[in-house]
Design a protein around this motif. Structure first.
Motif, PDB file in Angstrom:
ATOM      1  N   ARG A   1       0.882  -1.199   0.030  1.00  0.00           N
ATOM      2  CA  ARG A   1       0.034  -0.020  -0.132  1.00  0.00           C
ATOM      3  C   ARG A   1       0.871   1.219  -0.199  1.00  0.00           C
ATOM      4  O   ARG A   1       1.919   1.305   0.840  1.00  0.00           O
ATOM      5  CB  ARG A   1      -0.779   0.072   1.391  1.00  0.00           C
ATOM      6  CG  ARG A   1      -2.235   0.703   1.193  1.00  0.00           C
ATOM      7  CD  ARG A   1      -3.059   0.151   2.295  1.00  0.00           C
ATOM      8  NE  ARG A   1      -3.282   1.154   3.192  1.00  0.00           N
ATOM      9  CZ  ARG A   1      -3.990   1.509   4.093  1.00  0.00           C
ATOM     10  NH1 ARG A   1      -4.660   0.399   4.499  1.00  0.00           N
ATOM     11  NH2 ARG A   1      -4.149   2.541   4.932  1.00  0.00           N
TER      12      ARG A   1
ATOM     13  N   PHE B   1      -1.116   8.180   1.405  1.00  0.00           N
ATOM     14  CA  PHE B   1      -1.316   8.777   2.745  1.00  0.00           C
ATOM     15  C   PHE B   1      -2.938   8.603   2.996  1.00  0.00           C
ATOM     16  O   PHE B   1      -3.707   8.685   2.027  1.00  0.00           O
ATOM     17  CB  PHE B   1      -1.184  10.417   2.671  1.00  0.00           C
ATOM     18  CG  PHE B   1       0.402  10.537   2.520  1.00  0.00           C
ATOM     19  CD1 PHE B   1       1.196  10.770   3.672  1.00  0.00           C
ATOM     20  CD2 PHE B   1       0.730  11.102   1.397  1.00  0.00           C
ATOM     21  CE1 PHE B   1       2.338  10.893   3.268  1.00  0.00           C
ATOM     22  CE2 PHE B   1       2.096  11.121   1.041  1.00  0.00           C
ATOM     23  CZ  PHE B   1       3.036  11.159   2.144  1.00  0.00           C
ATOM     24  N   TYR B   2      -3.145   8.264   4.143  1.00  0.00           N
ATOM     25  CA  TYR B   2      -4.638   7.543   4.565  1.00  0.00           C
ATOM     26  C   TYR B   2      -4.650   8.115   5.876  1.00  0.00           C
ATOM     27  O   TYR B   2      -3.757   8.599   6.769  1.00  0.00           O
ATOM     28  CB  TYR B   2      -4.429   6.398   4.708  1.00  0.00           C
ATOM     29  CG  TYR B   2      -4.249   5.538   3.368  1.00  0.00           C
ATOM     30  CD1 TYR B   2      -5.244   5.291   2.635  1.00  0.00           C
ATOM     31  CD2 TYR B   2      -2.999   5.039   3.162  1.00  0.00           C
ATOM     32  CE1 TYR B   2      -4.867   4.710   1.418  1.00  0.00           C
ATOM     33  CE2 TYR B   2      -2.406   4.500   1.963  1.00  0.00           C
ATOM     34  CZ  TYR B   2      -3.481   4.160   1.035  1.00  0.00           C
ATOM     35  OH  TYR B   2      -3.270   3.670   0.002  1.00  0.00           O
ATOM     36  N   GLY B   3      -5.861   8.843   6.200  1.00  0.00           N
ATOM     37  CA  GLY B   3      -6.416   9.444   7.519  1.00  0.00           C
ATOM     38  C   GLY B   3      -6.318   8.711   8.434  1.00  0.00           C
ATOM     39  O   GLY B   3      -6.507   7.320   8.378  1.00  0.00           O
ATOM     40  N   LYS B   4      -6.101   9.001   9.702  1.00  0.00           N
ATOM     41  CA  LYS B   4      -5.780   8.282  10.747  1.00  0.00           C
ATOM     42  C   LYS B   4      -6.338   9.206  11.927  1.00  0.00           C
ATOM     43  O   LYS B   4      -6.125  10.400  12.121  1.00  0.00           O
ATOM     44  CB  LYS B   4      -4.258   7.898  11.012  1.00  0.00           C
ATOM     45  CG  LYS B   4      -4.107   7.269  12.463  1.00  0.00           C
ATOM     46  CD  LYS B   4      -2.508   7.444  12.414  1.00  0.00           C
ATOM     47  CE  LYS B   4      -2.006   6.972  14.034  1.00  0.00           C
ATOM     48  NZ  LYS B   4      -0.818   7.170  14.389  1.00  0.00           N
ATOM     49  N   GLU B   5      -7.002   8.547  12.996  1.00  0.00           N
ATOM     50  CA  GLU B   5      -7.623   9.022  14.177  1.00  0.00           C
ATOM     51  C   GLU B   5      -6.220   9.252  15.138  1.00  0.00           C
ATOM     52  O   GLU B   5      -5.553   8.340  15.468  1.00  0.00           O
ATOM     53  CB  GLU B   5      -8.651   8.147  14.762  1.00  0.00           C
ATOM     54  CG  GLU B   5     -10.035   8.176  14.141  1.00  0.00           C
ATOM     55  CD  GLU B   5     -10.617   9.449  14.000  1.00  0.00           C
ATOM     56  OE1 GLU B   5     -10.705  10.188  14.971  1.00  0.00           O
ATOM     57  OE2 GLU B   5     -11.184   9.970  12.820  1.00  0.00           O
ATOM     58  N   LEU B   6      -6.001  10.508  15.520  1.00  0.00           N
ATOM     59  CA  LEU B   6      -4.986  10.801  16.420  1.00  0.00           C
ATOM     60  C   LEU B   6      -5.444  10.906  17.980  1.00  0.00           C
ATOM     61  O   LEU B   6      -6.492  11.465  18.086  1.00  0.00           O
ATOM     62  CB  LEU B   6      -4.353  12.228  15.981  1.00  0.00           C
ATOM     63  CG  LEU B   6      -3.929  12.466  14.628  1.00  0.00           C
ATOM     64  CD1 LEU B   6      -3.246  13.716  14.438  1.00  0.00           C
ATOM     65  CD2 LEU B   6      -2.688  11.315  14.350  1.00  0.00           C
ATOM     66  N   THR B   7      -4.432  10.290  18.799  1.00  0.00           N
ATOM     67  CA  THR B   7      -4.805  10.477  20.156  1.00  0.00           C
ATOM     68  C   THR B   7      -4.605  11.961  20.538  1.00  0.00           C
ATOM     69  O   THR B   7      -3.934  12.611  19.860  1.00  0.00           O
ATOM     70  CB  THR B   7      -4.042   9.456  20.907  1.00  0.00           C
ATOM     71  OG1 THR B   7      -2.576   9.965  20.651  1.00  0.00           O
ATOM     72  CG2 THR B   7      -3.974   8.008  20.476  1.00  0.00           C
TER      73      THR B   7
ATOM     74  N   GLU C   1      -0.766  12.862  20.295  1.00  0.00           N
ATOM     75  CA  GLU C   1      -0.347  12.756  19.078  1.00  0.00           C
ATOM     76  C   GLU C   1      -0.582  14.277  18.619  1.00  0.00           C
ATOM     77  O   GLU C   1      -0.115  15.079  17.980  1.00  0.00           O
ATOM     78  CB  GLU C   1      -0.815  11.849  18.098  1.00  0.00           C
ATOM     79  CG  GLU C   1      -0.132  10.483  18.336  1.00  0.00           C
ATOM     80  CD  GLU C   1      -1.068   9.425  17.560  1.00  0.00           C
ATOM     81  OE1 GLU C   1      -0.023   8.667  16.935  1.00  0.00           O
ATOM     82  OE2 GLU C   1      -2.088   9.272  17.461  1.00  0.00           O
TER      83      GLU C   1
END
Length: 90
Positions: free
Chosen positions: A72, A75-81, A84
């Motif tokens: 793969r 760039f893919y979206g990611k939920e940040l803590t 972060e």
């Protein structure tokens, strides 16, 4: 930059055909992709350098992966803590 994108697209297409076990012979694959056989072998070599376990299965007449792998790129979206989002808090 366009060269990099075209190379990634080529690898993605080869990866898809390998997963389907539908590459055909090296010459057939090169013709399908509209590239030279030399460029195909260079690209397969590059994939191997990136740790893709690509081999040619004579009985299937197709390139295959020796073991399950994932490929793969992008760039893919990611939920940040919270940490972060703001690493300086805490």
């Amino acid at each position: 930059m366009n060269v990099i994108i075209k190379q990634i697209e080529l690898i993605e297409r080869i990866d898809q055909l390998i997963r389907l076990k539908a590459t055909g012979s090296p010459l057939q694959l090169a013709n399908r992709l509209e590239i030279s056989k030399t460029k195909l072998y260079r690209t397969i070599h590059m994939m191997r350098e990136l740790k893709a376990p690509v081999i040619y299965d004579v009985s299937l007449q197709s390139f295959v992966y020796e073991k399950a792998v994932g490929f793969r790129f992008g760039f893919y979206g990611k939920e940040l803590t919270t940490n972060e989002l703001n690493p300086f808090v805490g």
